[in-house]
Write a protein that holds these residues in place. Structure first.
Motif, PDB file in Angstrom:
ATOM      1  N   HIS A 196      39.668  33.704  37.689  1.00 33.32           N
ATOM      2  CA  HIS A 196      40.173  34.658  38.693  1.00 33.32           C
ATOM      3  C   HIS A 196      39.276  34.679  39.932  1.00 33.32           C
ATOM      4  O   HIS A 196      38.359  35.480  40.041  1.00 33.32           O
ATOM      5  CB  HIS A 196      40.262  36.050  38.054  1.00 33.32           C
ATOM      6  CG  HIS A 196      41.110  37.019  38.802  1.00 33.32           C
ATOM      7  ND1 HIS A 196      42.200  37.646  38.245  1.00 33.32           N
ATOM      8  CD2 HIS A 196      41.037  37.492  40.073  1.00 33.32           C
ATOM      9  CE1 HIS A 196      42.752  38.451  39.137  1.00 33.32           C
ATOM     10  NE2 HIS A 196      42.057  38.382  40.259  1.00 33.32           N
TER      11      HIS A 196
ATOM     12  N   HIS B 262      39.442  34.527  44.281  1.00 36.63           N
ATOM     13  CA  HIS B 262      40.280  34.570  45.489  1.00 36.63           C
ATOM     14  C   HIS B 262      39.553  33.820  46.606  1.00 36.63           C
ATOM     15  O   HIS B 262      38.567  34.330  47.134  1.00 36.63           O
ATOM     16  CB  HIS B 262      40.494  36.020  45.928  1.00 36.63           C
ATOM     17  CG  HIS B 262      41.220  36.851  44.921  1.00 36.63           C
ATOM     18  ND1 HIS B 262      42.572  36.803  44.768  1.00 36.63           N
ATOM     19  CD2 HIS B 262      40.771  37.742  43.996  1.00 36.63           C
ATOM     20  CE1 HIS B 262      42.943  37.645  43.801  1.00 36.63           C
ATOM     21  NE2 HIS B 262      41.862  38.214  43.309  1.00 36.63           N
TER      22      HIS B 262
ATOM     23  N   LYS C  17      50.520  33.056  40.927  1.00 34.53           N
ATOM     24  CA  LYS C  17      49.957  34.411  40.912  1.00 34.53           C
ATOM     25  C   LYS C  17      50.988  35.367  41.494  1.00 34.53           C
ATOM     26  O   LYS C  17      51.509  35.124  42.585  1.00 34.53           O
ATOM     27  CB  LYS C  17      48.668  34.448  41.745  1.00 34.53           C
ATOM     28  CG  LYS C  17      48.179  35.853  42.122  1.00 34.53           C
ATOM     29  CD  LYS C  17      47.470  36.546  40.988  1.00 34.53           C
ATOM     30  CE  LYS C  17      47.180  38.005  41.274  1.00 34.53           C
ATOM     31  NZ  LYS C  17      45.814  38.330  41.564  1.00 34.53           N
TER      32      LYS C  17
ATOM     33  N   HIS D 119      42.652  41.590  34.878  1.00 35.29           N
ATOM     34  CA  HIS D 119      41.732  42.741  34.794  1.00 35.29           C
ATOM     35  C   HIS D 119      41.844  43.510  33.483  1.00 35.29           C
ATOM     36  O   HIS D 119      41.556  44.713  33.453  1.00 35.29           O
ATOM     37  CB  HIS D 119      41.979  43.702  35.975  1.00 35.29           C
ATOM     38  CG  HIS D 119      42.075  43.013  37.310  1.00 35.29           C
ATOM     39  ND1 HIS D 119      41.092  42.180  37.788  1.00 35.29           N
ATOM     40  CD2 HIS D 119      43.052  43.011  38.257  1.00 35.29           C
ATOM     41  CE1 HIS D 119      41.450  41.714  38.973  1.00 35.29           C
ATOM     42  NE2 HIS D 119      42.634  42.190  39.275  1.00 35.29           N
TER      43      HIS D 119
ATOM     44  N   ASP E  97      36.729  37.687  39.744  1.00 33.80           N
ATOM     45  CA  ASP E  97      37.348  38.383  40.873  1.00 33.80           C
ATOM     46  C   ASP E  97      36.530  38.204  42.147  1.00 33.80           C
ATOM     47  O   ASP E  97      36.610  39.020  43.060  1.00 33.80           O
ATOM     48  CB  ASP E  97      37.568  39.882  40.592  1.00 33.80           C
ATOM     49  CG  ASP E  97      38.749  40.455  41.382  1.00 33.80           C
ATOM     50  OD1 ASP E  97      39.577  39.669  41.897  1.00 33.80           O
ATOM     51  OD2 ASP E  97      38.840  41.683  41.512  1.00 33.80           O
TER      52      ASP E  97
HETATM   53 ZN   LIG Z   1      41.898  39.634  41.868  1.00 29.20          ZN
END
Ligand SMILES: [Zn+2]
Length: 285
Positions: A11, A13, A117, A184, A245
């Motif tokens: 995960h 970005h 996603k 998450h 994340d």
């Molecule tokens: Zn995320």
């Protein structure tokens, strides 16, 4: 690479990566407005080094097709994954456009993307919306996973209630062969997300995100207080995927956090990478 236990960050970005923004200042501003990210723009190489320092072999880079456009654009992400074996791409697609969405999906998968996603409340739909069934059907046939955002969202106008992991249950029961990842751990609805993964064969959870305290405090709370190490080992060992994340959370801090949890080595190895290898059908990492 000959390491027996690959580590994969599921995960990431790549929204403040120079190569992903292609020097477009407006795009950078949009990223900052949508995601509230203050971190400086950096070259892809800096991310690669940061991951290597954390002992991570590969990372899944996510695009999201937001109402302000794809962040980052699928085109630049496609170039990144073509040129760097370290990175796996999940395409940002808005699935509400019927055949157009399906064409886009096929095109992006043929360009090397390994998954999709979706961020339903940000993209203006609920996961169980019947209009999306054609899209889900095609994703299931293509045998690539969908990573659904679930759990807390800091994005303005996104309603928390619409991020509940049980929102995805209709999709899972209608498309039992569709591989689904709930991001998450569904936090704070961790038990609901966990039970989705326990009950449904093709549902997985990613560990990414820190919603309380430090990464260590958060991961410890989720895996040893909310859930228990015994439950994780018995029921979720094959279902949890490590994720950071980034750029919200630094990968090495998340690795350290997972290392601090008492768990058997085979469970740790599965969570850190082996589950992702299996889910993505990666050969040698
Ligand atoms: Zn995320």
């Amino acid at each position: 690479m000959s390491r027996l236990t690959p580590k994969i960050d599921f995960h990431v970005h790549p929204v403040i990566i120079e190569e992903a923004l292609s020097g477009d200042r407006r795009l950078e501003e949009t990223v900052r407005e949508v995601y509230h990210i203050g971190t400086a723009v950096q070259p892809l190489d800096a991310l690669a080094k940061m991951l290597r320092v954390a002992g991570i072999d590969k990372a899944v880079l996510l695009s999201i097709d937001t109402p302000r456009g794809c962040l980052p654009p699928n085109d630049s992400l496609a170039a990144i994954i073509r040129e760097n074996r370290m990175f796996i791409g999940f395409a940002g697609i808005n699935p509400t456009k019927g055949d157009e969405s399906i064409d886009e999906l096929e095109n992006l998968i043929s360009q090397g993307f390994r998954g999709v996603k979706l961020y339903p409340p940000l993209q203006g739909f609920r996961p169980g919306d019947k209009r999306l069934y054609g899209f889900y059907e095609r994703v299931q046939q293509l045998n690539v996973p969908i990573l659904f955002h679930t759990g807390v969202s800091w994005i303005k106008n996104v309603k928390l209630g619409e991020c509940h992991p049980l929102e995805v249950e209709k999709v899972v029961t209608s498309f039992p062969a569709l591989k689904v990842v709930l991001a998450h751990m569904g936090f704070p609805w961790v038990w609901e997300a966990a039970m989705m993964a326990v009950k449904y064969e093709n549902v997985y959870l990613d560990l990414s995100g820190v919603f309380m305290g430090t990464p260590k405090e958060h991961i410890s709370y989720v895996l040893t207080k909310l859930l228990t190490p015994g439950f994780v080992s018995r029921f979720l060992a094959d279902k949890i995927l490590f994720g950071s994340d980034w750029p919200r959370i630094e990968p090495f801090k998340m690795v350290e956090a997972v290392k601090s949890i008492p768990m058997e080595k085979h469970v740790f190895d599965k969570i850190m990478g082996l589950n992702a290898v299996k889910l993505l059908g990666l050969g040698e990492v």
